[in-house]
Structures are given as C-alpha cells and as structure tokens.
Design a protein around this motif. Sequence first.
Motif, short mmCIF file in Angstrom:
data_model
loop_
_atom_site.label_atom_id
_atom_site.label_comp_id
_atom_site.label_asym_id
_atom_site.label_seq_id
_atom_site.Cartn_x
_atom_site.Cartn_y
_atom_site.Cartn_z
N VAL A 3 0.86 -1.18 0.00
CA VAL A 3 0.00 0.00 0.00
C VAL A 3 0.89 1.23 0.00
O VAL A 3 2.03 1.18 0.46
N SER A 4 0.37 2.32 -0.53
CA SER A 4 1.16 3.54 -0.64
C SER A 4 0.26 4.75 -0.55
O SER A 4 -0.92 4.69 -0.88
N SER A 5 0.85 5.86 -0.11
CA SER A 5 0.10 7.12 -0.10
C SER A 5 0.13 7.76 -1.48
O SER A 5 -0.55 8.75 -1.71
N ARG A 6 0.91 7.21 -2.38
CA ARG A 6 0.94 7.70 -3.77
C ARG A 6 0.23 6.69 -4.64
O ARG A 6 0.27 5.50 -4.39
N GLY A 7 -0.38 7.17 -5.67
CA GLY A 7 -1.13 6.27 -6.53
C GLY A 7 -2.59 6.25 -6.11
O GLY A 7 -3.09 7.15 -5.45
N ASP A 8 -3.27 5.17 -6.47
CA ASP A 8 -4.71 5.10 -6.20
C ASP A 8 -5.06 4.05 -5.15
O ASP A 8 -6.06 3.37 -5.25
N GLY A 9 -4.23 3.94 -4.11
CA GLY A 9 -4.46 2.96 -3.06
C GLY A 9 -5.44 3.40 -1.99
O GLY A 9 -5.80 2.64 -1.12
N GLY A 10 -5.87 4.66 -2.03
CA GLY A 10 -6.86 5.13 -1.08
C GLY A 10 -6.31 5.55 0.28
O GLY A 10 -7.07 5.87 1.17
N LEU A 11 -5.00 5.57 0.44
CA LEU A 11 -4.40 6.03 1.70
C LEU A 11 -3.77 7.39 1.47
O LEU A 11 -3.12 7.62 0.46
N GLU A 12 -3.98 8.29 2.42
CA GLU A 12 -3.44 9.64 2.30
C GLU A 12 -2.11 9.76 3.01
O GLU A 12 -1.85 9.04 3.98
N ALA A 13 -1.29 10.67 2.55
CA ALA A 13 -0.01 10.95 3.19
C ALA A 13 -0.26 11.49 4.60
O ALA A 13 -1.36 11.93 4.93
N LEU A 14 0.78 11.45 5.42
CA LEU A 14 0.69 11.95 6.79
C LEU A 14 0.99 13.45 6.80
O LEU A 14 2.10 13.85 6.47
N PRO A 15 0.04 14.29 7.16
CA PRO A 15 0.31 15.73 7.20
C PRO A 15 1.10 16.09 8.45
O PRO A 15 0.96 15.46 9.50
N PHE A 16 1.96 17.10 8.33
CA PHE A 16 2.68 17.58 9.50
C PHE A 16 2.81 19.09 9.42
O PHE A 16 2.72 19.68 8.36
N ALA A 17 3.01 19.69 10.59
CA ALA A 17 3.27 21.12 10.67
C ALA A 17 4.67 21.29 11.24
O ALA A 17 5.09 20.51 12.09
N GLY A 18 5.39 22.25 10.73
CA GLY A 18 6.74 22.49 11.25
C GLY A 18 7.81 22.14 10.24
O GLY A 18 7.58 22.13 9.04
N THR A 19 8.96 21.81 10.76
CA THR A 19 10.14 21.54 9.92
C THR A 19 10.25 20.05 9.63
O THR A 19 9.64 19.23 10.32
N PRO A 20 11.05 19.69 8.62
CA PRO A 20 11.30 18.26 8.37
C PRO A 20 11.91 17.55 9.58
O PRO A 20 11.61 16.39 9.83
N THR A 21 12.73 18.25 10.34
CA THR A 21 13.32 17.66 11.55
C THR A 21 12.23 17.32 12.56
O THR A 21 12.26 16.26 13.19
N GLN A 22 11.26 18.20 12.69
CA GLN A 22 10.15 17.93 13.60
C GLN A 22 9.30 16.76 13.08
O GLN A 22 8.84 15.93 13.86
N ALA A 23 9.11 16.69 11.78
CA ALA A 23 8.36 15.58 11.19
C ALA A 23 9.08 14.26 11.44
O ALA A 23 8.44 13.25 11.79
N MET A 24 10.40 14.26 11.30
CA MET A 24 11.18 13.05 11.56
C MET A 24 11.04 12.65 13.03
O MET A 24 10.91 11.47 13.35
N GLY A 25 11.04 13.62 13.91
CA GLY A 25 10.84 13.35 15.33
C GLY A 25 9.48 12.73 15.62
O GLY A 25 9.37 11.81 16.44
N MET A 26 8.46 13.22 14.91
CA MET A 26 7.11 12.65 15.07
C MET A 26 7.07 11.20 14.56
O MET A 26 6.43 10.34 15.17
N LEU A 27 7.74 10.94 13.44
CA LEU A 27 7.82 9.56 12.93
C LEU A 27 8.48 8.66 13.96
O LEU A 27 7.97 7.57 14.26
#
Length: 153
Positions: A51-75
């Motif tokens: 499954v993927s957030s790209r293409g037509d799999g029906g799953l959306e990407a994970l939205p984040f606010a802030g910097t890429p470093t903060q997004a990596m921390g959330m992951l």
Amino acid sequence: MKIAQMKSKYAILILALLLGACAATAPKLDRTGAPDSGNPDLVCQLPSNCVSSRGDGGLEALPFAGTPTQAMGMLQATLKTFPEATIVRSEPLLMVVIFTTPAGFRDQVDFQIDPQAQQIDFRSRSLFGLFDWGKNRSRMQEFKRRFENKSRL
C-alpha cells in the motif's frame, strides 16, 4: 490421539507449502545493509502485497506542521509505539523501517518527507510473498491514527 497429531502435522505441512508457493524473492540490500527501497516514487509494484500514499491505493499521506526535523521526530515517536518496528535507515528526509510480525514475516515501510507539501508519503510492502491479506493497509491506517494523536499533543 495419534490421528489428531497426524492431522496437525499435515496441516502444518500444507501451510508451509502454501506459504512457500507465495514466496517472492528476497529483497536486495543497499550498501548500508538495509533493504533497498528501489523505488523513490514510493509507488507499489505489486498492489496485492503493498500500500502507498501515492497512486490510487486510497491512503493519504501523513500531514505535518513544522520543519522536516520535527516531522522526523514525530515519525520516530510514533514508531516507538510499535514494538515490532526496527529503523534500518534514517536520513534527513527518508526513513526505512522493517516491521516483523509475530509469525516472522517482514514488511518494509519507506517514509519520505516532502517539506513543500508538509506531508510524509509512505509505502508499506511485504518482503515475502505475493499477498499480505490486508496487513500493510491495516498497519498504515493504525500508524496514521497514532501519528495524528502524537501530533495533537
């Protein structure tokens, strides 16, 4: 009693044969020893085990606010809630994680941070077999739920 034991042995043998018949080739490893994501676009090559957030799999990407470093921390914080997850590669905008099921099957999840779109795209695919019986989809739906809960804190 012996009949029940023989039936159990035959059931295990049949299960092993069926799983072996579904086996795909082992993933290639990159120079770091991590499975090679091989597809920077994160599009599924085989939709029956991916499954993927790209293409037509029906799953959306994970939205984040802030910097890429903060997004990596959330992951990373979200991954800590999954004891079956092991980070095998981490770069500023990319993370590769292996999830191991209780039965020993391994699934690879590639996360890619898109700073301009403020989202994290992903692909989750089985490393063994041609079918995942919905495991990758259910895992990523649960991952998204936990990720969103962490981002609200």
